[in-house]
Design a protein around this motif. Structure first.
Motif, PDB file in Angstrom:
ATOM      1  N   ARG A 186      22.022  24.371  38.685  1.00 39.79           N
ATOM      2  CA  ARG A 186      21.461  24.858  37.424  1.00 39.79           C
ATOM      3  C   ARG A 186      21.098  26.334  37.478  1.00 39.79           C
ATOM      4  N   GLY A 187      20.680  26.815  38.658  1.00 32.11           N
ATOM      5  CA  GLY A 187      20.243  28.202  38.773  1.00 32.11           C
ATOM      6  C   GLY A 187      21.377  29.204  38.878  1.00 32.11           C
ATOM      7  N   LEU A 188      22.614  28.722  38.966  1.00 34.61           N
ATOM      8  CA  LEU A 188      23.765  29.614  39.084  1.00 34.61           C
ATOM      9  C   LEU A 188      24.324  29.857  37.694  1.00 34.61           C
ATOM     10  N   GLY A 189      23.773  30.875  37.029  1.00 34.94           N
ATOM     11  CA  GLY A 189      24.024  31.068  35.606  1.00 34.94           C
ATOM     12  C   GLY A 189      25.474  31.240  35.218  1.00 34.94           C
ATOM     13  N   THR A 190      26.221  32.024  35.986  1.00 36.48           N
ATOM     14  CA  THR A 190      27.627  32.255  35.633  1.00 36.48           C
ATOM     15  C   THR A 190      28.415  30.961  35.709  1.00 36.48           C
ATOM     16  N   PHE A 191      28.246  30.234  36.794  1.00 41.05           N
ATOM     17  CA  PHE A 191      28.945  28.964  36.969  1.00 41.05           C
ATOM     18  C   PHE A 191      28.548  27.982  35.874  1.00 41.05           C
ATOM     19  N   ALA A 192      27.256  27.857  35.620  1.00 41.10           N
ATOM     20  CA  ALA A 192      26.771  26.933  34.595  1.00 41.10           C
ATOM     21  C   ALA A 192      27.323  27.285  33.226  1.00 41.10           C
ATOM     22  N   SER A 193      27.388  28.585  32.931  1.00 40.33           N
ATOM     23  CA  SER A 193      27.902  29.021  31.639  1.00 40.33           C
ATOM     24  C   SER A 193      29.375  28.673  31.480  1.00 40.33           C
ATOM     25  N   LEU A 194      30.157  28.864  32.529  1.00 42.15           N
ATOM     26  CA  LEU A 194      31.579  28.528  32.468  1.00 42.15           C
ATOM     27  C   LEU A 194      31.776  27.020  32.288  1.00 42.15           C
ATOM     28  N   ILE A 195      30.994  26.253  32.990  1.00 38.04           N
ATOM     29  CA  ILE A 195      31.084  24.788  32.862  1.00 38.04           C
ATOM     30  C   ILE A 195      30.732  24.365  31.442  1.00 38.04           C
ATOM     31  N   ASN A 196      29.721  24.994  30.869  1.00 33.98           N
ATOM     32  CA  ASN A 196      29.268  24.623  29.525  1.00 33.98           C
ATOM     33  C   ASN A 196      30.223  25.068  28.425  1.00 33.98           C
ATOM     34  N   LYS A 197      30.672  26.326  28.513  1.00 26.26           N
ATOM     35  CA  LYS A 197      31.346  26.934  27.366  1.00 26.26           C
ATOM     36  C   LYS A 197      32.831  27.240  27.566  1.00 26.26           C
ATOM     37  N   ALA A 198      33.246  27.464  28.814  1.00 27.28           N
ATOM     38  CA  ALA A 198      34.642  27.865  29.053  1.00 27.28           C
ATOM     39  C   ALA A 198      35.171  27.228  30.333  1.00 27.28           C
ATOM     40  N   PRO A 199      35.300  25.902  30.339  1.00 24.01           N
ATOM     41  CA  PRO A 199      35.648  25.205  31.581  1.00 24.01           C
ATOM     42  C   PRO A 199      37.131  25.177  31.935  1.00 24.01           C
ATOM     43  N   ASP A 200      37.995  25.695  31.066  1.00 27.34           N
ATOM     44  CA  ASP A 200      39.430  25.504  31.258  1.00 27.34           C
ATOM     45  C   ASP A 200      39.947  26.007  32.597  1.00 27.34           C
ATOM     46  N   ASN A 201      39.571  27.220  32.992  1.00 28.72           N
ATOM     47  CA  ASN A 201      40.104  27.790  34.226  1.00 28.72           C
ATOM     48  C   ASN A 201      39.596  27.061  35.465  1.00 28.72           C
ATOM     49  N   ILE A 202      38.325  26.695  35.472  1.00 28.93           N
ATOM     50  CA  ILE A 202      37.799  25.926  36.597  1.00 28.93           C
ATOM     51  C   ILE A 202      38.453  24.551  36.635  1.00 28.93           C
ATOM     52  N   SER A 203      38.646  23.970  35.479  1.00 31.58           N
ATOM     53  CA  SER A 203      39.313  22.672  35.395  1.00 31.58           C
ATOM     54  C   SER A 203      40.737  22.756  35.940  1.00 31.58           C
ATOM     55  N   ASP A 204      41.460  23.813  35.579  1.00 31.88           N
ATOM     56  CA  ASP A 204      42.831  23.975  36.066  1.00 31.88           C
ATOM     57  C   ASP A 204      42.858  24.135  37.583  1.00 31.88           C
ATOM     58  N   ALA A 205      41.852  24.815  38.126  1.00 26.55           N
ATOM     59  CA  ALA A 205      41.772  24.962  39.579  1.00 26.55           C
ATOM     60  C   ALA A 205      41.575  23.601  40.245  1.00 26.55           C
ATOM     61  N   LEU A 206      40.659  22.821  39.720  1.00 29.74           N
ATOM     62  CA  LEU A 206      40.360  21.516  40.303  1.00 29.74           C
ATOM     63  C   LEU A 206      41.519  20.545  40.147  1.00 29.74           C
ATOM     64  N   TYR A 207      42.358  20.788  39.143  1.00 29.01           N
ATOM     65  CA  TYR A 207      43.507  19.912  38.899  1.00 29.01           C
ATOM     66  C   TYR A 207      44.515  19.976  40.047  1.00 29.01           C
ATOM     67  N   HIS A 208      44.463  21.029  40.858  1.00 30.86           N
ATOM     68  CA  HIS A 208      45.361  21.126  42.014  1.00 30.86           C
ATOM     69  C   HIS A 208      45.043  20.059  43.071  1.00 30.86           C
ATOM     70  N   ILE A 209      43.841  19.538  43.047  1.00 30.79           N
ATOM     71  CA  ILE A 209      43.444  18.510  44.015  1.00 30.79           C
ATOM     72  C   ILE A 209      43.808  17.148  43.447  1.00 30.79           C
ATOM     73  N   PRO A 210      44.732  16.430  44.106  1.00 29.75           N
ATOM     74  CA  PRO A 210      45.154  15.133  43.564  1.00 29.75           C
ATOM     75  C   PRO A 210      44.025  14.119  43.603  1.00 29.75           C
ATOM     76  N   LEU A 211      44.023  13.218  42.659  1.00 26.14           N
ATOM     77  CA  LEU A 211      42.978  12.200  42.578  1.00 26.14           C
ATOM     78  C   LEU A 211      43.197  11.078  43.580  1.00 26.14           C
ATOM     79  N   SER A 212      44.417  10.929  44.059  1.00 30.82           N
ATOM     80  CA  SER A 212      44.724   9.899  45.060  1.00 30.82           C
ATOM     81  C   SER A 212      45.762  10.449  46.023  1.00 30.82           C
TER      82      SER A 212
END
Length: 215
Positions: free
Chosen positions: A75-101
């Motif tokens: 919660r105290g990491l403002g930049t990260f929290a802001s991206l998660i809240n308002k602009a998650p697309d790029n972080i989401s695309d990064a995490l998508y590289h990790i397969p779920l299985s």
């Protein structure tokens, strides 16, 4: 890292903070979210905050009423929290590289790191190992450990590395690879005992039970 499966399991069970049940519930809820939604950006804001550890401190207001901060409070990491809240697309695309299985290899991780770092371009703060490993552990708790202030020194000592040397560019070689060479990690999935089987499915992330030292 030379722990046997039984020693590891005993360490998890004997967590003095009483977190194993809560941790497993969190990781299983995260798994359900990724299976149903497919990616971070397809989740609701409340769901994303749960995964990222940026949500409310009050459990009654968190996704499923779980204590999501067990794997690090962001919660105290403002930049990260802001991206998660308002602009998650790029972080989401990064995490998508990790397969779920299936297997996770170094190439998957390096693609994640590259895109995760780019997600912070132009922002006042860059992403770090705490925020990155939190997301990785939520998606693949069988391979990744969430590092935070409450466990990083203990984990570094257990792995025989300096805690300040664990960064995005060293995490794979200093933490992930040694984990995958450990006897407890390579133990076959138990055939019986629901708790044991649940721990095995999340065994890397569940090291937090052993190394968590509290506030």
């Amino acid at each position: 890292m030379a722990l046997t499966w039984q020693d590891f399991l005993e360490g998890v069970r004997n967590d003095p903070h009483g977190s194993p049940k809560s941790r497993l519930e969190i990781l299983e809820a995260a798994r359900d979210l990724f299976e149903r939604k497919g990616s971070l950006k397809q989740m609701t804001q409340n769901e994303r905050c749960a995964i990222a550890g940026t949500g409310s401190q009050q459990e009654s207001k968190t996704y499923r009423g779980l204590h999501w901060s067990w794997f690090g409070t962001m919660r105290g990491l403002g930049t990260f929290a802001s991206l998660i809240n308002k602009a998650p697309d790029n972080i989401s695309d990064a995490l998508y590289h990790i397969p779920l299985s299936g297997d996770v290899d170094q190439e998957h991780y390096e693609h994640f790191v590259a895109d995760f770092s780019r997600a912070f371009t132009g922002e006042p703060r860059a992403g770090n190992i705490a925020t990155a490993s939190r997301l990785l552990a939520m998606k693949r708790p069988d391979h990744f450990i969430a590092l935070n202030r409450a466990n990083q020194r203990g984990l570094a000592e257990g792995f025989g590395v300096g805690y300040t040397t664990i960064r995005l560019d060293t995490y794979w070689n200093k933490i992930v690879m040694p984990t995958r060479l450990s006897p407890w990690w390579n133990h076959p999935k138990p055939r019986s005992g629901m708790f044991n089987r649940r721990v095995w499915d999340a065994r890397a992330a569940m090291m937090g039970c052993i190394y968590y030292v509290g506030n």
